[in-house]
Scaffold this motif. Sequence first.
Motif, PDB file in Angstrom:
ATOM      1  N   ASP A 146       0.825  -1.206   0.000  1.00 14.91           N
ATOM      2  CA  ASP A 146       0.000   0.000   0.000  1.00 14.91           C
ATOM      3  C   ASP A 146       0.861   1.259   0.000  1.00 14.91           C
ATOM      4  OD1 ASP A 146      -2.624   0.595  -0.272  1.00 14.91           O
ATOM      5  OD2 ASP A 146      -3.229  -0.203   1.667  1.00 14.91           O
ATOM      6  N   ARG A 147       0.584   2.132  -0.948  1.00 16.21           N
ATOM      7  CA  ARG A 147       1.306   3.405  -1.011  1.00 16.21           C
ATOM      8  C   ARG A 147       0.377   4.597  -0.796  1.00 16.21           C
ATOM      9  NH1 ARG A 147       5.091   2.247  -6.380  1.00 16.21           N
ATOM     10  NH2 ARG A 147       6.121   0.374  -5.556  1.00 16.21           N
ATOM     11  N   VAL A 148      -0.902   4.334  -0.688  1.00 15.31           N
ATOM     12  CA  VAL A 148      -1.884   5.401  -0.493  1.00 15.31           C
ATOM     13  C   VAL A 148      -2.502   5.228   0.885  1.00 15.31           C
ATOM     14  CG1 VAL A 148      -3.986   6.474  -1.360  1.00 15.31           C
ATOM     15  CG2 VAL A 148      -2.355   5.458  -2.964  1.00 15.31           C
ATOM     16  N   HIS A 149      -2.502   6.297   1.671  1.00 10.42           N
ATOM     17  CA  HIS A 149      -3.058   6.227   3.021  1.00 10.42           C
ATOM     18  C   HIS A 149      -4.583   6.311   2.966  1.00 10.42           C
ATOM     19  CE1 HIS A 149      -3.212   6.653   7.351  1.00 10.42           C
ATOM     20  NE2 HIS A 149      -4.024   7.690   7.199  1.00 10.42           N
ATOM     21  N   GLY A 150      -5.230   5.584   3.868  1.00  6.07           N
ATOM     22  CA  GLY A 150      -6.680   5.671   3.991  1.00  6.07           C
ATOM     23  C   GLY A 150      -7.456   4.819   3.013  1.00  6.07           C
ATOM     24  N   VAL A 151      -6.805   3.823   2.419  1.00  4.54           N
ATOM     25  CA  VAL A 151      -7.484   2.978   1.433  1.00  4.54           C
ATOM     26  C   VAL A 151      -8.652   2.229   2.074  1.00  4.54           C
ATOM     27  CG1 VAL A 151      -7.224   0.913   0.019  1.00  4.54           C
ATOM     28  CG2 VAL A 151      -5.524   2.723  -0.114  1.00  4.54           C
TER      29      VAL A 151
END
Length: 297
Positions: free
Chosen positions: A214-219
């Motif tokens: 995961d590279r995007v926060h809040g997925v």
Amino acid sequence: MVATLPLYLGPLLAGLSGLGWSAIPVFVALMALWLVVMRPQDWPRRVALWTPAVVLAAAAQVAINAVIVVILFGIGRGLGGVGGFVLPLPPLVPVALSFLSIPLSRMVWNPETAQQMDQFLDQALDQIHAINRGAPQVGAGAGADPMLKTLLDLPDDADPVLTADAIAAAMCAPGAALRLSLLQDELDHGLVPRNGLREGLILWATDTVRAADDRVHGVQLTGFLAAGFDARLLELFARRALPLLQAQPGLWSSYPDTAEIGLALEDSLPEAVQDSLRALAAAVEAATPPEERLSEA
């Protein structure tokens, strides 16, 4: 797919009922007909489109199915020989059973939708490659992002698994955080329910393999918000998000907090869904570091 089961039961029962090997071409033809009906993109209607590659691919599909028919027929004959019995079936019964699979499969699966999804995935990947080659970055709105626009244009009855794959492809490109935020805004404030897209987003957000990178926060929070107050989607999210958090507790900050989960706990929800959400809230609470819990309080 259950609808395809009769297709394979036909040659097996034909062998058990003592039909001769001359019946094999009939079942091979039925399987070829199934391929034509269910995979029309592989069987062009115009002669000009039958390139050597297309002919080779079609021949390979027929050959593979012919081998399957022979194996099933042989198993049926072998079982009958070992057991010393023959099923008293009229010859047309196994044939009719295999043929029945064609309309059944067509009723439960729309090949046009599958083809549309394949085209979308190809388009999304092409767009990703274009961005990586230096094409313009994501703009300020949904209309400025061709990948987001394509996601929003997906039919609501699209396969959620394929939709999740499409979302994954779109989120691999630069600007994923903004794209995800815009997608959430569209789901929150759009006039169209987009339940198919919501389900695909939940599947994508709670995918164990993808979450490891995961590279995007809040997925996961986005996946939770996509469920809204829909009992089926909330159950789907909780059922998949709980084992993901247990396997990767470091994702706690990307999850909805206990207060947000509590807001979804309405009395109108089925008891099983409420229990799943409570279990998820407890897992989020347990995964949250003590100092963070104190700061929230």
